[in-house]
Design an enzyme around this catalytic site. Structure first.
Site, PDB file in Angstrom:
ATOM      1  N   TYR A 274       4.508   0.730   6.144  1.00 60.16           N
ATOM      2  CA  TYR A 274       2.867   1.235   6.751  1.00 60.16           C
ATOM      3  C   TYR A 274       2.354   1.711   7.800  1.00 60.16           C
ATOM      4  O   TYR A 274       3.214   1.531   9.003  1.00 60.16           O
ATOM      5  CB  TYR A 274       1.778   0.364   6.729  1.00 60.16           C
ATOM      6  CG  TYR A 274       0.535   0.891   5.804  1.00 60.16           C
ATOM      7  CD1 TYR A 274      -0.050   1.382   4.735  1.00 60.16           C
ATOM      8  CD2 TYR A 274      -0.327   0.405   6.864  1.00 60.16           C
ATOM      9  CE1 TYR A 274      -1.237   1.038   4.230  1.00 60.16           C
ATOM     10  CE2 TYR A 274      -1.700   0.400   7.053  1.00 60.16           C
ATOM     11  CZ  TYR A 274      -2.188   1.258   5.689  1.00 60.16           C
ATOM     12  OH  TYR A 274      -3.528   1.564   5.806  1.00 60.16           O
TER      13      TYR A 274
ATOM     14  N   LYS B 110      -4.367  -1.647  17.619  1.00 63.68           N
ATOM     15  CA  LYS B 110      -4.782  -3.380  17.794  1.00 63.68           C
ATOM     16  C   LYS B 110      -4.683  -3.638  18.619  1.00 63.68           C
ATOM     17  O   LYS B 110      -6.127  -4.050  19.640  1.00 63.68           O
ATOM     18  CB  LYS B 110      -3.592  -3.542  16.538  1.00 63.68           C
ATOM     19  CG  LYS B 110      -3.322  -3.413  15.407  1.00 63.68           C
ATOM     20  CD  LYS B 110      -2.722  -4.686  14.381  1.00 63.68           C
ATOM     21  CE  LYS B 110      -2.540  -3.926  13.110  1.00 63.68           C
ATOM     22  NZ  LYS B 110      -3.149  -4.043  11.657  1.00 63.68           N
TER      23      LYS B 110
ATOM     24  N   ASP C  16       6.415   3.461  16.153  1.00 66.71           N
ATOM     25  CA  ASP C  16       4.269   3.123  15.300  1.00 66.71           C
ATOM     26  C   ASP C  16       4.962   1.096  15.531  1.00 66.71           C
ATOM     27  O   ASP C  16       5.251   0.641  15.292  1.00 66.71           O
ATOM     28  CB  ASP C  16       4.381   3.163  14.091  1.00 66.71           C
ATOM     29  CG  ASP C  16       3.064   2.142  13.619  1.00 66.71           C
ATOM     30  OD1 ASP C  16       2.316   2.176  14.373  1.00 66.71           O
ATOM     31  OD2 ASP C  16       2.883   2.972  12.644  1.00 66.71           O
TER      32      ASP C  16
HETATM   33  N1  PMP Z   1       0.750   0.682  11.684  1.00 72.40           N
HETATM   34  C1  PMP Z   1       1.257  -0.065  11.516  1.00 72.40           C
HETATM   35  C2  PMP Z   1       2.313  -0.513  11.704  1.00 72.40           C
HETATM   36  C3  PMP Z   1       0.206  -0.516  11.492  1.00 72.40           C
HETATM   37  O1  PMP Z   1       0.575  -2.102  10.755  1.00 72.40           O
HETATM   38  C4  PMP Z   1      -1.189  -0.601  10.675  1.00 72.40           C
HETATM   39  C5  PMP Z   1      -2.485  -1.601   9.964  1.00 72.40           C
HETATM   40  N2  PMP Z   1      -2.263  -2.806   9.806  1.00 72.40           N
HETATM   41  C6  PMP Z   1      -1.599   0.955  10.891  1.00 72.40           C
HETATM   42  C7  PMP Z   1      -0.485   2.094  11.388  1.00 72.40           C
HETATM   43  C8  PMP Z   1      -2.771   1.522  10.934  1.00 72.40           C
HETATM   44  O2  PMP Z   1      -3.840   1.751  12.043  1.00 72.40           O
HETATM   45  P1  PMP Z   1      -5.328   1.761  11.104  1.00 72.40           P
HETATM   46  O3  PMP Z   1      -4.979   0.338  10.350  1.00 72.40           O
HETATM   47  O4  PMP Z   1      -6.663   0.721  13.139  1.00 72.40           O
HETATM   48  O5  PMP Z   1      -5.630   2.591  10.561  1.00 72.40           O
END
Ligand code: PMP
Length: 426
Positions: free
Chosen positions: A143, A266, A238
């Site tokens: 994701y 995060k 990511d």
């Molecule tokens: N990349 C990863 C690996 C994630 O786990 C997440 C959210 N859980 C995101 C991107 C997206 O981040 P956000 O919810 O702050 O938009």
């Protein structure tokens, strides 16, 4: 008296789709009435009915120090008193950028945004501009936020709700995304043989955490690095989850594979809305105002968020922080695995650092296909039984449990005792 979770949720449903601002919060995947948060401190969260939980949802990952760490709270309060936004560069922002670059030298230049979604979306725009190509490779079950084009066979909430893609994404746009199985270098090679010259970027969670926790197999990240280099494709890690979660650095530090671009979120925001992307200087110099790739944000680099991030990273830099997290997490892992074995419940515990998933499926989970083999009905019953005993887990088989430095050995032992009763009753 608080209004209570049930009443608040009823009001919320009349005002917001599903009563939530993000779908996983609806607890739909586990068919349990969602709780409503009232307050949280350390490793604990209290709901609107005053019930207390040991929290492994932990706001889906940012709170590596636990909730409301006094030094983070103080930093945010101090910053707020000096102005909540400027629309100008400021010292805390420079300080956070500097802490990030010191820990992750591959981010020669860094741009702050407000969320992980913005980070990945912007990084891919930049990769396309840099290479002059359009296609992006992503992996099934990873994701990367909800930007158009990245919702193709994404994990997390998309996996949880069983939505293959999202309506509203133009097919022409989704067609620019090539989706491949995680941990499968042969499939990657075939895709590059056929379309390598059209690919701008490969984006990957270097430790997958959105199909449950799935580590990269030895050679997988190295293979990605080799193939992308051969074809002049940018490798984007990511690290929104893994950044400052696995160590004072990222998965790139742990596995020794250096990407061209990195996305963060995060932990670097200490629980406030932050994302960031950065990487090679020659690539980042294409971002406006140095270059033509437009990307901006009214509240980007927000002083409250920067203050929380700086306070968090300074505490994480202290001696022994990650060792303590590792010890706690290893104890939780081995206790869960032993209980599964003893009770004969088919299951696998997968862990990397303080990220952990108990999969209700035998044998290792190495990709999305094997993760999908898990018994989600059994997970739902387990989740409900844990919640009943005051342990809040992420409300999906396909999310990681998060530990924090605020979790104590007693928390972990109490969790293991609750898990034993929950698993025995399945
Ligand atoms: N990349 C990863 C690996 C994630 O786990 C997440 C959210 N859980 C995101 C991107 C997206 O981040 P956000 O919810 O702050 O938009």
């Amino acid at each position: 008296m608080p209004e209570g979770s049930r009443l608040l949720m009823e009001r919320a449903r009349g005002l917001m789709p599903g009563g939530v601002s993000s779908p996983a919060r609806s607890f739909r995947a586990v068919a349990v009435e969602p709780i409503v948060a009232a307050r949280a401190q350390g490793s604990h969260l209290w709901d609107a009915d005053g019930r207390q939980y040991i929290d492994y949802l932990l706001a889906f990952g940012p709170l590596i120090l636990g909730h409301a760490h006094p030094q983070v709270v103080a930093a945010v309060q101090e910053a707020a008193a000096r102005g909540t936004a400027y629309g100008l560069t400021h010292e805390l922002e420079v300080e956070l950028a500097s802490l990030i670059r010191e820990a992750l030298p591959s981010l020669e230049l860094v741009r702050f945004v407000n969320s992980g979604t913005e980070a990945t979306m912007s990084a891919l725009r930049l990769a396309r501009a840099y290479t002059g190509r359009h296609k992006v490779v992503k992996f099934e079950g990873c994701y990367h936020g909800h930007a158009d084009g990245l919702l193709a066979r994404a994990g997390s909430g998309v996996a949880t709700l069983g939505l293959p893609d999202s309506p509203g994404v133009p097919p022409s746009y989704a067609a620019e995304t090539i989706v491949l199985p995680y941990n499968d270098l042969a499939a990657l090679s075939r895709a590059f043989d056929q379309q390598g010259e059209q690919i701008a970027a490969v984006i990957v969670e270097p430790v997958a955490a959105n199909m449950g926790v799935v580590p990269p197999e030895p050679g997988f990240l190295e293979g990605l690095r080799q193939v992308t280099q051969r074809y002049g494709v940018l490798l984007v890690f990511d690290e929104v989850v893994t950044g400052f979660r696995l160590c004072y650095g990222g998965a790139q530090t742990v596995y020794g594979v250096v990407p061209d671009l990195t996305c963060l979120g995060k932990v670097i925001g200490g629980g406030l809305p932050v994302g960031a992307y950065g990487g090679r200087r020659d690539v980042m110099e294409m971002v406006a105002p140095l270059g033509p790739v437009y990307q901006a944000g009214t509240l980007a680099g927000n002083p409250l968020a920067m203050a929380a991030g700086v306070a968090t990273l300074r505490l994480l830099r202290e001696e022994g922080a990650y060792r303590r997290l590792e010890e706690l997490s290893a104890r939780l892992e081995s206790g869960l695995a032993a209980t599964l074995a003893e009770l004969g419940v088919p299951g696998t515990v997968q862990r990397v650092g303080s990220l952990l998933t108990l999969f209700f499926v035998s044998g290792p989970v190495r990709d999305y296909a094997s993760a999908r083999g898990a018994d989600t009905g059994r997970f739902a019953r387990f989740f409900a039984a844990m919640l009943e005993q005051g342990v809040l887990l992420p409300p999906s088989q396909f999310e990681a449990w998060f530990l924090s430095l605020a979790h104590s050995q007693e928390d972990v032992e109490a969790t293991l005792a609750a898990a034993r009763r929950a698993l025995a009753g399945l």
